[in-house]
Design an enzyme around this catalytic site. Structure first.
Site, PDB file in Angstrom:
ATOM      1  N   SER A  34      -5.022  44.337  63.966  1.00 28.91           N
ATOM      2  CA  SER A  34      -5.111  43.783  65.065  1.00 28.91           C
ATOM      3  C   SER A  34      -4.373  42.267  65.123  1.00 28.91           C
ATOM      4  CB  SER A  34      -7.306  42.441  64.742  1.00 28.91           C
ATOM      5  OG  SER A  34      -7.313  42.603  63.331  1.00 28.91           O
ATOM      6  N   ASP A 238     -13.387  33.455  64.288  1.00 25.19           N
ATOM      7  CA  ASP A 238     -14.323  34.605  63.743  1.00 25.19           C
ATOM      8  C   ASP A 238     -13.510  34.868  62.657  1.00 25.19           C
ATOM      9  OD1 ASP A 238     -11.612  35.748  64.383  1.00 25.19           O
ATOM     10  OD2 ASP A 238     -11.919  37.172  64.891  1.00 25.19           O
ATOM     11  N   HIS A 241      -8.718  36.723  62.817  1.00 28.65           N
ATOM     12  CA  HIS A 241      -8.054  36.568  63.359  1.00 28.65           C
ATOM     13  C   HIS A 241      -7.080  35.415  63.782  1.00 28.65           C
ATOM     14  CE1 HIS A 241      -9.699  40.311  64.335  1.00 28.65           C
ATOM     15  NE2 HIS A 241      -9.129  40.930  64.255  1.00 28.65           N
TER      16      HIS A 241
END
Length: 263
Positions: A34, A238, A241
């Site tokens: 990601s 979060d 990320h």
């Protein structure tokens, strides 16, 4: 007359790209999970905030290979249609391309082609030879350099992955060997034994074995492999990320690593 001219230009621009006049001379594969796919500005409220830093603006000299294997002008989110099932935002690819093109080391008139291949939430075992992600990456790499003889060069693979491998101790301990095998297999399958890999060291992880994976990343032994460390870059709320500005900075760091290999 002016209206006719505008219509002709609108038709001619995409035709030039499809006809091969605007194709990249330097091709880079973007693979991993990601943080390579890009979550900058996309970690709150289940949507991307749409903010594009100037370092990530679209440009006629930065193209991307689409999901349908056609070259098109690159724009954020770069992994749209590739990193499936996730909310996408800004990644490192666009700022990387701009930094490469600004360098005096890059040939004048060069056009960068970015080949997004990342998929969020994937362990390195999902990138081993014979897996769907591996096969997709190799197929897209081959498509990216097909034709045009030696005028289009696969310059490097940019690799940012490992957060998922921090969940289980056995995966963390196996990481270096799996990475070495993947590098070896990709080079063999592409017929490029010296293909440059630039690996990003983890900034975060999804489990408690982040330090083990980071240690394994620095233990990877393969020729023509460079290491860029993302640790210390700003992380979103979060706790997994990178922020938009962190992704911009990472793109510049990756460009520095690539440009340092040029003579």
């Amino acid at each position: 007359m002016l209206l006719l001219l505008a219509l002709l230009l609108a038709v001619a621009a995409p035709a030039a790209l499809a006809g091969g006049e605007r194709t990249p001379t330097l091709v880079f594969i973007l693979a991993g999970q990601s943080n390579m796919g890009g979550r900058g500005g996309a970690t709150v409220g289940g949507r991307w905030d749409g903010r594009i830093p100037p370092e990530c603006a679209s440009s006629p000299r930065t193209l991307r290979l689409s999901p349908g294997l056609h070259w098109e002008e690159a724009r954020e989110p770069l992994h749209a249609g590739i990193d499936i099932g996730n909310v996408l935002g800004v990644g490192p690819g666009m700022s990387f391309a701009h930094a490469v093109l600004r360098s005096d080391k890059t040939p004048r008139g060069a056009v960068v082609g970015l080949v997004p291949c990342a998929q969020g939430g994937t362990p390195i075992a999902s990138w081993s030879r014979g897996t769907d992600l591996y096969d997709r990456m190799v197929a897209r790499a081959r498509a990216a350099v097909a034709g045009l003889g030696g005028r289009r060069k696969l310059a490097a693979i940019l690799w940012f992955q490992g957060e998922t491998d921090t969940i289980r101790r056995e995966d963390a301990l196996a990481y270096a060997g799996r990475m070495e095998a993947m590098v070896r297999d990709v080079r063999q399958d592409l017929g490029m034994p010296d293909l440059l890999f630039i690996q990003v060291g983890l900034a975060t992880g999804q489990g408690r074995f982040v330090d083990l994976v980071r240690k394994a990343q620095t233990a990877v032994r393969a020729p023509n492999l460079r290491y860029v460390d993302a640790k210390g870059l700003p992380v979103a709320n979060d706790n997994t990320h990178l922020t938009t500005q962190a992704e911009v900075r990472l793109g510049a760091m990756l460009a520095d690593a690539y440009l340092a290999t040029l003579h």
